[in-house]
Structure formats: C-alpha cells, structure tokens
Design a protein around this motif. Structure first.
Motif, short mmCIF file in Angstrom:
data_model
loop_
_atom_site.label_atom_id
_atom_site.label_comp_id
_atom_site.label_asym_id
_atom_site.label_seq_id
_atom_site.Cartn_x
_atom_site.Cartn_y
_atom_site.Cartn_z
N TYR A 76 0.83 -1.22 0.00
CA TYR A 76 0.00 0.00 0.00
C TYR A 76 0.86 1.26 0.00
O TYR A 76 0.55 2.24 -0.69
N LEU A 80 0.82 4.10 -2.99
CA LEU A 80 0.50 5.51 -2.75
C LEU A 80 1.61 6.45 -3.20
O LEU A 80 1.37 7.59 -3.57
N ILE A 83 1.73 5.74 -7.72
CA ILE A 83 0.59 5.92 -8.64
C ILE A 83 0.60 7.37 -9.15
O ILE A 83 0.81 8.31 -8.38
N THR A 85 -0.23 11.11 -10.11
CA THR A 85 -1.02 12.08 -9.35
C THR A 85 -2.46 12.17 -9.83
O THR A 85 -3.40 12.19 -9.02
N LYS A 88 -4.45 9.27 -8.55
CA LYS A 88 -4.70 9.36 -7.11
C LYS A 88 -5.80 10.38 -6.81
O LYS A 88 -6.62 10.16 -5.92
N GLU A 89 -5.80 11.45 -7.52
CA GLU A 89 -6.82 12.48 -7.27
C GLU A 89 -8.22 11.98 -7.59
O GLU A 89 -9.20 12.36 -6.94
N THR A 91 -9.04 8.63 -7.63
CA THR A 91 -9.32 7.41 -6.86
C THR A 91 -9.55 7.70 -5.38
O THR A 91 -10.51 7.21 -4.78
N PHE A 92 -8.66 8.48 -4.78
CA PHE A 92 -8.72 8.71 -3.33
C PHE A 92 -9.39 10.06 -3.04
O PHE A 92 -8.77 10.99 -2.53
N SER A 100 -3.31 14.07 1.72
CA SER A 100 -3.31 14.25 0.26
C SER A 100 -2.36 15.36 -0.18
O SER A 100 -1.85 15.33 -1.31
N PHE A 104 -0.47 12.99 -2.80
CA PHE A 104 -0.86 13.18 -4.20
C PHE A 104 0.31 13.64 -5.07
O PHE A 104 0.51 13.11 -6.17
N GLN A 107 5.76 11.28 -6.46
CA GLN A 107 5.97 10.48 -7.67
C GLN A 107 7.34 9.82 -7.58
O GLN A 107 8.31 10.27 -8.21
N ILE A 168 -7.11 -1.80 -5.26
CA ILE A 168 -6.30 -0.66 -5.72
C ILE A 168 -5.80 -0.94 -7.13
O ILE A 168 -5.20 -1.99 -7.39
#
Length: 367
Positions: A76, A80, A83, A85, A88-89, A91-92, A100, A104, A107, A168
C-alpha cells in the motif's frame, strides 16, 4: 588463493542457493509461458517472505504469524507513492487534506518507492516489536497473529487511505521477474549473513535455552528486536514488488491464506536454515502448480474436482512433516565440498560441513 578459498567457503551456501534461483528464472523465461511466469513471480515473492520469516523465527525459535502484515504495508505504501497524481486524485477522493497534500504530488521511481515502502514497513515492525520481543512461546505467536488482524482490519476500515475492501488499481507495472530474482538473491545473502553473524549466533543460543543465554549476558530482547525489524523490512520489499508486478491488489491478498503457506514452506523445508527456506518454497510450489495444472487440464481423460490442488498440498504437507519432522533439510545448510571444508588455520573460525560457523581451537590451547 587461500583468500579466495576462504571467501568461497564463507559464502558457499548463499552462492549455491543463488545459482539455483537464477537457473530457475532462466528456465522460466526461456519457456515463454505467461502462466509459469506469473507462478514463478509468486514463488520468488513467497521465497522472500519465507527467508524473511526464517531471519526471525528460524533464529529465535519464536513463530511469527504476523509478518505478512508488513507485506501489506509495503504494498500500500509503495502504491500511494508511485501511482500517478491524476489517478490518485480521482481514486482517493476522500483522503484527508493533511495526507493528500503530500501523498498526491509524490511520484517516486520504482527503486525509491520500494525502499521507502520497505522502510515504512520496518518502522511499523519496530513499533510492534517492543511488546512482542518481551514474550515467548505461544504468547508471542498469538501477539504476532494480533498484529496481522489489527493491520488487516485497519486497511479494510480506512477507505479514505486504502480504498478499504476495494481493489487498488493504477499501480505502475515496473517490477519484472528478473528484478524480483535480484531482490531474492540479495535476501538470501542477508538471511545467511544474519544467521552467521553474532546476532544470529546469540539468537540461536536463546532459541535453544533462553535462560542459559541470558545467564551469559545475551540480550535476548535486543537480538529478537533486530531480527523482527529486519524481517519486516524484507516483507515490505516483497509487498512493494507484489504491487508493482500484479498492479491490482486488495487487503485479502495479505491475510491468513498467505500466512499459512509461508509458515508451511518454512516448516517443511527446515525452520533452522536458509537452505530449508529455499527447499521448502520450491518443494511446495512445484507440488501445488503440478496438481493445479492437472486439475485444469485433467489426466487420462478424467477431470479432478475443484479444490484438488489444495487437498493434495495439505496431504503432502502432512506427509512431509510425518516423515521429516525437522524439515526436508533437517535445519542444515548446503554441505561444503571436501576441498573447501579443510581447515588451514589454527585457532580461527571456520565453516562446518553444514554451513554453520564453528570454532577450531588452536594447537596450543589446553583441553
């Protein structure tokens, strides 16, 4: 020449085991079958887990049922951090702003993401290790099981951070079978180095007789703590590799099923040796995959019922433990060839025939 011979003697076991792993990888790659490539990846990842478990349980004698939790943390955390950006924005969407704001934009590359995730897993292991290393026997085993349950419940009940029970997706597929093999080889040397180190020797002393070890000044809790955290680090790496090879995963991938098979592989191979970890992993994987193919393709025109592979695996596991209660290797390492096991020094540590460090007294020493 003497220096080279001594170097080979000191690293004989990890060298042989590494050759076996590399040859297996070459054979799988040369076959070009996607099924066997995926099964090979699973086997090598499980081998990392079994080696990590051997580092702690094999040396300390305290069985851990909770280290798979640190694999989940590694998976996990790496996801995080790697993934993209924009994914992620999307999905989460419920992630708190204080998380965040830095998760977010993160990278990380494949190597950096794997190492940072492993460090996060090791940090969590360091926190849990404080109470666990104070326990022994069944109490310690139950405490490690509690770690697994706590982590699993936390992941499933925090959808804002982990998506909870959802899978995920969007993890970059940066791990390859070859990269996993490199990590496996490094883990073999790490596990063997820990076993042959002073920490490993003191841990094995506490495994044989904890009170006697304490009476001669062995800090049992300290040694267990170091091994527990190192094993957590290895499990974290395996989790990151899992995430970046299979891309999609959920919390159910890191629970009782995986815990059972990892413990079974170590016990069947031989709890007390790095060689046992490798042998047990290869043995049970070959049995399971072979029966699985028979279950899918049938044999002699007959189609075995679903679940046959699990049943055969359980029977083989039981039979192996009945025939070889100390494991297939009996807790021994790869034996040294006779030309390497000769002692050429006096009063210096050498490597015994089963790969363990022993001490040869000098000729002038009194009995």
């Amino acid at each position: 020449m003497a220096t080279l011979q001594r170097g080979i003697r000191l690293t004989w076991t990890p060298l042989v085991l590494s050759v076996v792993v590399v040859v297996t990888w070459v054979l799988i790659e040369s076959g070009g079958d996607i099924f066997y490539e995926r099964e090979g990846e699973k086997m090598f990842l499980r081998l990392m887990l079994v080696l990590g478990l051997q580092m702690f349980s094999g040396n300390s004698g305290v069985m851990s049922f909770g280290h798979v939790a640190f694999m989940a943390v590694g998976a996990y955390a790496s996801a995080l951090l790697t993934i993209p950006t924009e994914i992620k924005e999307i999905t989460f969407t419920e992630m708190p702003s204080f998380l965040s704001s830095w998760i977010f934009p993160a990278q990380f590359g494949p190597l950096a993401g794997t190492l940072v995730a492993a460090l996060v897993a090791a940090l969590l292991a360091a926190i849990f290790a404080f109470p666990i290393v104070r326990l022994s026997g069944i109490a310690a085993a139950i405490a490690t099981l509690a770690v697994l349950v706590i982590t699993n419940v936390f992941i499933s009940q925090t959808p804002a951070l982990t998506l909870g029970s959802d899978t995920i997706n969007g993890v970059p597929q940066t791990a390859t079978l070859g990269a996993t093999v490199v990590w496996v080889v490094l883990t073999i040397f790490l596990a063997y180095g820990l076993k042959q180190s002073r920490i490993g020797l003191r841990l094995r002393a506490s495994r044989e007789n904890e009170n006697a070890a304490k009476s001669v000044g062995v800090g049992v809790r300290r040694e267990r703590y170091v091994a527990f955290v190192l094993a957590g680090f290895v499990f974290g790496i395996a989790g990151a590799l899992y995430a970046h090879y299979f891309v999609g995963f959920s919390y159910t991938d890191f629970y009782f099923d995986l815990t059972f098979i990892v413990v079974a592989m170590l016990v069947v191979g031989g709890l007390g040796s790095v060689t046992g970890a490798v042998v047990g992993t290869f043995f049970l994987t070959v049995v399971y995959v072979a029966v699985q193919r028979i279950e899918v393709n049938g044999v002699l025109g007959a189609q075995p019922p679903s679940g046959t592979a699990n049943l055969v695996l359980a029977v083989v596991l039981l039979g192996a433990l009945i025939i070889r209660p100390n494991g297939l290797t009996g807790g021994r390492e790869v034996p040294l060839p006779s030309w390497l096991s000769r002692d050429r020094g006096n009063g210096k540590a050498i490597i015994g025939e089963h790969g363990d460090a022993v001490l040869r007294p000098s000729s002038s020493a009194s009995v």
